[in-house]
Design a protein around this motif. Structure first.
Motif, mmCIF file in Angstrom:
data_model
loop_
_atom_site.group_PDB
_atom_site.id
_atom_site.type_symbol
_atom_site.label_atom_id
_atom_site.label_comp_id
_atom_site.label_asym_id
_atom_site.label_seq_id
_atom_site.Cartn_x
_atom_site.Cartn_y
_atom_site.Cartn_z
ATOM 1 N N ASP A 139 14.460 -4.545 6.578
ATOM 2 C CA ASP A 139 15.748 -3.963 6.355
ATOM 3 C C ASP A 139 16.013 -3.630 4.940
ATOM 4 O OD1 ASP A 139 16.582 -7.144 7.791
ATOM 5 O OD2 ASP A 139 16.837 -5.202 8.772
ATOM 6 N N TYR A 140 15.222 -3.639 3.932
ATOM 7 C CA TYR A 140 15.442 -2.805 2.646
ATOM 8 C C TYR A 140 13.925 -2.221 2.320
ATOM 9 C CZ TYR A 140 19.056 -6.251 2.828
ATOM 10 O OH TYR A 140 20.346 -7.114 3.153
ATOM 11 N N ASP A 141 13.995 -1.567 1.271
ATOM 12 C CA ASP A 141 13.004 -0.781 0.429
ATOM 13 C C ASP A 141 11.645 -1.937 0.393
ATOM 14 O OD1 ASP A 141 12.518 1.196 -2.392
ATOM 15 O OD2 ASP A 141 11.013 0.325 -1.047
ATOM 16 N N LEU A 142 10.594 -1.649 1.227
ATOM 17 C CA LEU A 142 9.447 -2.397 0.983
ATOM 18 C C LEU A 142 8.894 -2.506 -0.240
ATOM 19 C CD1 LEU A 142 7.979 -1.863 4.668
ATOM 20 C CD2 LEU A 142 9.713 -3.327 3.976
ATOM 21 N N ARG A 143 9.120 -1.920 -1.147
ATOM 22 C CA ARG A 143 8.582 -2.041 -2.588
ATOM 23 C C ARG A 143 9.085 -3.166 -3.081
ATOM 24 N NH1 ARG A 143 9.861 3.491 -5.341
ATOM 25 N NH2 ARG A 143 11.680 3.061 -4.113
ATOM 26 N N THR A 144 10.315 -3.523 -2.902
ATOM 27 C CA THR A 144 11.137 -4.623 -3.379
ATOM 28 C C THR A 144 11.396 -5.981 -2.792
ATOM 29 O OG1 THR A 144 13.125 -3.147 -3.256
ATOM 30 C CG2 THR A 144 12.056 -2.754 -5.160
ATOM 31 N N ARG A 145 11.555 -5.658 -1.366
ATOM 32 C CA ARG A 145 11.871 -6.785 -0.529
ATOM 33 C C ARG A 145 10.874 -6.861 0.530
ATOM 34 N NH1 ARG A 145 17.711 -7.395 -1.186
ATOM 35 N NH2 ARG A 145 17.509 -8.981 0.505
ATOM 36 N N ASP A 146 10.722 -8.415 0.907
ATOM 37 C CA ASP A 146 9.679 -8.724 1.801
ATOM 38 C C ASP A 146 10.047 -8.053 3.079
ATOM 39 O OD1 ASP A 146 8.979 -12.052 0.529
ATOM 40 O OD2 ASP A 146 8.204 -10.071 0.043
ATOM 41 N N PRO A 147 9.058 -7.770 3.927
ATOM 42 C CA PRO A 147 9.531 -7.062 5.300
ATOM 43 C C PRO A 147 9.825 -8.254 6.131
ATOM 44 C CG PRO A 147 7.220 -6.350 4.453
ATOM 45 C CD PRO A 147 7.693 -7.383 3.495
ATOM 46 N N ARG A 148 10.580 -7.743 7.099
ATOM 47 C CA ARG A 148 10.982 -8.936 8.226
ATOM 48 C C ARG A 148 9.964 -9.172 9.123
ATOM 49 N NH1 ARG A 148 16.519 -8.692 11.855
ATOM 50 N NH2 ARG A 148 17.388 -7.970 10.127
ATOM 51 N N SER A 206 7.876 9.233 0.232
ATOM 52 C CA SER A 206 7.178 8.016 0.455
ATOM 53 C C SER A 206 6.469 7.504 -0.846
ATOM 54 C CB SER A 206 6.006 8.669 1.374
ATOM 55 O OG SER A 206 6.192 9.418 2.282
ATOM 56 N N TYR A 207 6.139 6.468 -0.817
ATOM 57 C CA TYR A 207 5.883 5.761 -2.105
ATOM 58 C C TYR A 207 4.411 5.057 -1.925
ATOM 59 C CZ TYR A 207 10.709 6.393 -2.852
ATOM 60 O OH TYR A 207 12.181 7.056 -3.092
ATOM 61 N N TYR A 208 3.783 4.862 -2.822
ATOM 62 C CA TYR A 208 2.458 4.464 -3.003
ATOM 63 C C TYR A 208 2.030 3.568 -3.963
ATOM 64 C CZ TYR A 208 1.992 8.398 0.394
ATOM 65 O OH TYR A 208 2.221 9.238 1.664
ATOM 66 N N ALA A 209 1.050 2.783 -3.623
ATOM 67 C CA ALA A 209 0.572 1.946 -4.978
ATOM 68 C C ALA A 209 -0.522 2.733 -5.557
ATOM 69 C CB ALA A 209 -0.238 0.803 -4.343
ATOM 70 N N ASP A 210 -0.744 2.518 -6.844
ATOM 71 C CA ASP A 210 -1.198 3.475 -7.658
ATOM 72 C C ASP A 210 -2.767 3.618 -7.167
ATOM 73 O OD1 ASP A 210 0.100 2.626 -10.895
ATOM 74 O OD2 ASP A 210 0.779 3.857 -9.524
ATOM 75 N N VAL A 241 0.873 -1.168 -0.128
ATOM 76 C CA VAL A 241 -0.021 -0.075 0.032
ATOM 77 C C VAL A 241 0.696 1.260 -0.078
ATOM 78 C CG1 VAL A 241 -1.732 1.443 1.363
ATOM 79 C CG2 VAL A 241 -1.810 -1.268 1.049
ATOM 80 N N ALA A 242 1.806 1.423 0.996
ATOM 81 C CA ALA A 242 2.606 2.484 1.270
ATOM 82 C C ALA A 242 3.764 2.264 1.927
ATOM 83 C CB ALA A 242 1.951 3.682 1.741
ATOM 84 N N ALA A 243 4.774 3.140 1.692
ATOM 85 C CA ALA A 243 6.045 2.852 2.464
ATOM 86 C C ALA A 243 6.929 4.160 2.235
ATOM 87 C CB ALA A 243 6.808 1.614 2.046
ATOM 88 N N GLY A 244 7.945 4.361 3.263
ATOM 89 C CA GLY A 244 8.602 5.578 3.334
ATOM 90 C C GLY A 244 10.105 4.976 3.278
ATOM 91 N N THR A 245 11.178 5.782 3.117
ATOM 92 C CA THR A 245 12.506 5.690 3.161
ATOM 93 C C THR A 245 12.711 5.756 4.486
ATOM 94 O OG1 THR A 245 12.808 8.007 2.642
ATOM 95 C CG2 THR A 245 12.891 6.713 0.747
ATOM 96 N N LEU A 246 14.306 5.501 4.587
ATOM 97 C CA LEU A 246 14.560 5.560 6.106
ATOM 98 C C LEU A 246 14.527 6.878 6.741
ATOM 99 C CD1 LEU A 246 17.932 3.118 6.227
ATOM 100 C CD2 LEU A 246 15.560 2.666 7.361
ATOM 101 N N SER A 247 14.899 7.488 5.823
ATOM 102 C CA SER A 247 15.063 9.190 6.502
ATOM 103 C C SER A 247 13.516 9.577 6.720
ATOM 104 C CB SER A 247 15.809 10.053 5.573
ATOM 105 O OG SER A 247 15.024 10.279 4.265
#
Length: 121
Positions: A100-109, A58-62, A48-54
């Motif tokens: 540990d990584y961008d949630l758009r491209t890697r599964d959350p831990r 922010s990034y969103y699904a269309d 749905v949505a995620a942000g960068t570490l800083s």
């Protein structure tokens, strides 16, 4: 180890708003990418949505762009999802996630237990 606890779900009419909140335990909150996913009945879980570490970007699904806003408060270890102009197709269980990584491209831990959002027509 990070524990995530969501709150703020509920029943709302189409066009209404809800604000989801996620509180994270642990001292290393700032080290994780944070975001939100959802799973509707009979469907796979989706981003749905995620942000960068800083927190600066922010990034969103269309399908939520322009309607949902993710925000992060480092001092309180929280990440919120403001949902406006809700539609019946937004009905789902919403999950807070950390990784540990961008949630758009890697599964959350880590995953929260989920909170139900129901939008009536």
């Amino acid at each position: 180890q990070v524990q995530l606890v969501e709150s703020g779900g509920g029943l709302v009419q189409a066009g209404g708003s809800l604000r989801l909140s996620c509180v994270a335990s642990g001292r290393t909150f700032s080290s994780y990418y944070m975001g939100w996913f959802r799973q509707a009945p009979g469907k796979e879980r989706e981003f749905v949505a995620a942000g960068t570490l800083s927190g600066r970007n922010s990034y969103y699904a269309d399908f939520v762009k322009g309607r949902f806003t993710i925000s992060r408060e480092y001092a309180q270890n929280t990440v919120d999802l403001q949902m406006n102009s809700l539609k019946p197709e937004d009905t789902a269980v919403y999950f807070c996630a950390a990784g540990d990584y961008d949630l758009r491209t890697r599964d959350p831990r880590y995953w929260g237990q989920g909170t139900q959002v129901t939008v009536s027509s």
